[in-house]
Structure formats: C-alpha cells, structure tokens
Scaffold this motif. Structure first.
Motif, PDB file in Angstrom:
ATOM      1  N   LEU A  35      -0.098  -1.948   3.873  1.00 12.59           N
ATOM      2  CA  LEU A  35       0.803  -1.420   2.852  1.00 12.59           C
ATOM      3  C   LEU A  35       0.237  -0.162   2.197  1.00 12.59           C
ATOM      4  O   LEU A  35       0.974   0.780   1.925  1.00 12.59           O
ATOM      5  CB  LEU A  35       1.051  -2.472   1.763  1.00 12.59           C
ATOM      6  CG  LEU A  35       1.836  -3.710   2.176  1.00 12.59           C
ATOM      7  CD1 LEU A  35       1.800  -4.734   1.051  1.00 12.59           C
ATOM      8  CD2 LEU A  35       3.261  -3.354   2.546  1.00 12.59           C
ATOM      9  N   LEU A  36      -1.043  -0.161   1.928  1.00  6.98           N
ATOM     10  CA  LEU A  36      -1.626   0.917   1.136  1.00  6.98           C
ATOM     11  C   LEU A  36      -2.325   1.996   1.958  1.00  6.98           C
ATOM     12  O   LEU A  36      -2.495   3.108   1.481  1.00  6.98           O
ATOM     13  CB  LEU A  36      -2.585   0.342   0.097  1.00  6.98           C
ATOM     14  CG  LEU A  36      -1.887  -0.536  -0.941  1.00  6.98           C
ATOM     15  CD1 LEU A  36      -2.892  -1.267  -1.792  1.00  6.98           C
ATOM     16  CD2 LEU A  36      -0.951   0.293  -1.801  1.00  6.98           C
ATOM     17  N   LYS A  37      -2.737   1.675   3.172  1.00  5.10           N
ATOM     18  CA  LYS A  37      -3.402   2.678   4.009  1.00  5.10           C
ATOM     19  C   LYS A  37      -2.437   3.367   4.954  1.00  5.10           C
ATOM     20  O   LYS A  37      -2.817   4.244   5.703  1.00  5.10           O
ATOM     21  CB  LYS A  37      -4.532   2.036   4.815  1.00  5.10           C
ATOM     22  CG  LYS A  37      -5.720   1.643   3.979  1.00  5.10           C
ATOM     23  CD  LYS A  37      -6.817   1.095   4.861  1.00  5.10           C
ATOM     24  CE  LYS A  37      -8.046   0.752   4.052  1.00  5.10           C
ATOM     25  NZ  LYS A  37      -9.096   0.203   4.914  1.00  5.10           N
ATOM     26  N   GLY A  38      -1.206   2.945   4.950  1.00  2.00           N
ATOM     27  CA  GLY A  38      -0.208   3.554   5.825  1.00  2.00           C
ATOM     28  C   GLY A  38       0.486   2.503   6.657  1.00  2.00           C
ATOM     29  O   GLY A  38       0.039   1.380   6.775  1.00  2.00           O
ATOM     30  N   GLY A  39       1.583   2.858   7.211  1.00  2.91           N
ATOM     31  CA  GLY A  39       2.333   1.918   8.033  1.00  2.91           C
ATOM     32  C   GLY A  39       3.403   1.180   7.257  1.00  2.91           C
ATOM     33  O   GLY A  39       4.504   0.999   7.737  1.00  2.91           O
ATOM     34  N   GLY A  40       3.095   0.749   6.059  1.00  2.00           N
ATOM     35  CA  GLY A  40       4.066   0.051   5.233  1.00  2.00           C
ATOM     36  C   GLY A  40       4.500  -1.270   5.829  1.00  2.00           C
ATOM     37  O   GLY A  40       4.037  -1.700   6.871  1.00  2.00           O
ATOM     38  N   ALA A  41       5.383  -1.929   5.141  1.00  2.00           N
ATOM     39  CA  ALA A  41       5.895  -3.225   5.585  1.00  2.00           C
ATOM     40  C   ALA A  41       7.175  -3.038   6.388  1.00  2.00           C
ATOM     41  O   ALA A  41       7.917  -2.087   6.186  1.00  2.00           O
ATOM     42  CB  ALA A  41       6.164  -4.116   4.382  1.00  2.00           C
ATOM     43  N   ASP A  42       7.389  -3.938   7.309  1.00  2.00           N
ATOM     44  CA  ASP A  42       8.648  -3.995   8.043  1.00  2.00           C
ATOM     45  C   ASP A  42       9.019  -5.467   8.198  1.00  2.00           C
ATOM     46  O   ASP A  42       8.264  -6.351   7.805  1.00  2.00           O
ATOM     47  CB  ASP A  42       8.549  -3.278   9.394  1.00  2.00           C
ATOM     48  CG  ASP A  42       7.454  -3.829  10.295  1.00  2.00           C
ATOM     49  OD1 ASP A  42       6.996  -4.969  10.069  1.00  2.00           O
ATOM     50  OD2 ASP A  42       7.050  -3.118  11.220  1.00  2.00           O
ATOM     51  N   LEU A  43      10.175  -5.728   8.749  1.00  2.00           N
ATOM     52  CA  LEU A  43      10.638  -7.109   8.847  1.00  2.00           C
ATOM     53  C   LEU A  43       9.762  -7.953   9.766  1.00  2.00           C
ATOM     54  O   LEU A  43       9.614  -9.163   9.560  1.00  2.00           O
ATOM     55  CB  LEU A  43      12.100  -7.152   9.292  1.00  2.00           C
ATOM     56  CG  LEU A  43      13.093  -6.590   8.263  1.00  2.00           C
ATOM     57  CD1 LEU A  43      14.516  -6.671   8.795  1.00  2.00           C
ATOM     58  CD2 LEU A  43      12.983  -7.304   6.928  1.00  2.00           C
ATOM     59  N   SER A  44       9.142  -7.342  10.755  1.00  2.00           N
ATOM     60  CA  SER A  44       8.224  -8.057  11.628  1.00  2.00           C
ATOM     61  C   SER A  44       7.017  -8.556  10.833  1.00  2.00           C
ATOM     62  O   SER A  44       6.575  -9.695  10.995  1.00  2.00           O
ATOM     63  CB  SER A  44       7.762  -7.150  12.768  1.00  2.00           C
ATOM     64  OG  SER A  44       6.703  -7.746  13.476  1.00  2.00           O
ATOM     65  N   LEU A  45       6.480  -7.714   9.974  1.00  2.00           N
ATOM     66  CA  LEU A  45       5.352  -8.106   9.131  1.00  2.00           C
ATOM     67  C   LEU A  45       5.772  -9.217   8.173  1.00  2.00           C
ATOM     68  O   LEU A  45       5.026 -10.183   7.968  1.00  2.00           O
ATOM     69  CB  LEU A  45       4.821  -6.902   8.346  1.00  2.00           C
ATOM     70  CG  LEU A  45       3.624  -7.174   7.433  1.00  2.00           C
ATOM     71  CD1 LEU A  45       2.392  -7.532   8.259  1.00  2.00           C
ATOM     72  CD2 LEU A  45       3.349  -5.960   6.561  1.00  2.00           C
ATOM     73  N   VAL A  46       6.948  -9.100   7.589  1.00  2.00           N
ATOM     74  CA  VAL A  46       7.467 -10.130   6.681  1.00  2.00           C
ATOM     75  C   VAL A  46       7.521 -11.472   7.415  1.00  2.00           C
ATOM     76  O   VAL A  46       7.065 -12.497   6.889  1.00  2.00           O
ATOM     77  CB  VAL A  46       8.857  -9.745   6.137  1.00  2.00           C
ATOM     78  CG1 VAL A  46       9.472 -10.892   5.347  1.00  2.00           C
ATOM     79  CG2 VAL A  46       8.779  -8.488   5.286  1.00  2.00           C
TER      80      VAL A  46
END
Length: 181
Positions: A35-46
């Motif tokens: 989340l904080l180093k880049g890439g962010g969240a997506d539904l797969s991560l959720v």
C-alpha cells in the motif's frame, strides 16, 4: 433471537471485536508494504488477505474456544467426583462443546474477513496519497477501541489510543516485512 441480534450479544463480544480488530491488523500487516511503497490495493489483494485472515482466525478461535469448553467439562467432572475422565467430553455435552467452539470461531472468522475487507477497500476507495488508506484504517481501529471501552465502561481515551498505536506499530512492521508486494 435473530442472528444479527445474537451476533451483537455480550456473549459474542470477544469473537466480534477480536475478529474485526484481527482483520484490520492483518490487512495492515500483510499489505502495508504494498500500500505504501507502491502498487496499492486491488480486489485480488482484498480477496487474498481476507481469505488468509478468515482461515487463520477460524483455526485459532476454534482451538481456543474448544480448549476452554473442554476445560469446563474437566472441571465439571472433578466437581461431580466422576472416577473416569473424559466421559463428559464423549457425551452430548462434548458434542455441544464442539458446536459452541465452532460457532464462536465462525463468528470471529466472519468478522475477521469483514475487518480485512473493509480495511483494504478503504485503501482502494479513498482518494489522495497512498498513506490516506492506512491512516483511515488506524482511525477505524480507534473507533473500535472506543466502542469496546464504552461497552465495559473503560477509559475511552486509553482504549482508543492503545488500539490505534497497535495499528500504527503493525503498519510499520508490515512496511518492513513487505509481504504482499
């Protein structure tokens, strides 16, 4: 009694609160690096973090509840001066102990899934810099801490700060571990 009311009963408070807090803390720990180093969240991560949280919470809470239920049966055997041990555990009471343990574990796992899912969805939906989502999650932990304190007449300030500080520390740990990247 309907299930939403039963879910909010004092008897299930531990499972609900621990599940929600565990879900948010798992999300922060497992996904903070991404989340904080880049890439962010997506539904797969959720989905992945939610599933991991629900499964581990289910297992841990089942074991804890079942151990407590079996200890109660052992105490009852001792108080009744039963000569053979384990008889209550193999009776209808033993089967009920398993059902009670499973019920509590399922509630905790569902709440853990909800906590992790809401936590990461906030990170997806909130606009602004990457750190806004984790800050919102830590604030959400503070709200849970305040509600918990009110439920047992504890110090709202203490519980709010304690839970928020725990969330911040685990976010920092998650950034260092960088598991989901």
């Amino acid at each position: 009694m309907t299930w939403p009311i039963r879910l909010l009963s004092a008897r299930n408070r531990l499972d609900v609160v621990a599940g929600l807090v565990d879900g948010i803390l798992n999300a922060l720990t497992l996904a903070a690096g991404r989340l904080l180093k880049g890439g962010g969240a997506d539904l797969s991560l959720v989905a992945r973090v939610g599933a991991a949280t629900a499964l581990t919470t289910l297992f841990v809470f089942f074991m804890a509840h079942y151990a407590e239920e079996r200890a109660e049966l052992t105490r009852a055997e001792r108080e009744l001066n039963l000569t053979s041990h384990g008889k209550l555990a193999t009776s209808r009471l033993g089967r009920r102990a398993v059902a009670e343990a499973l019920s509590g574990a399922v509630i905790a796992a569902m709440c853990g899934l909800v906590g992790a899912t809401v936590s990461l969805l906030l990170c997806i939906w909130l606009p602004g810099p990457r750190w806004v989502g984790p800050i919102a999650d830590i604030a959400l932990l503070g709200v849970l801490g305040a509600l918990l304190a009110k439920s047992f007449h504890g110090s709202v300030l203490f519980w709010t700060l304690a839970v928020m500080i725990s969330g911040a520390v685990l976010t920092l740990v998650g950034i260092q571990l960088d598991i989901a990247s």
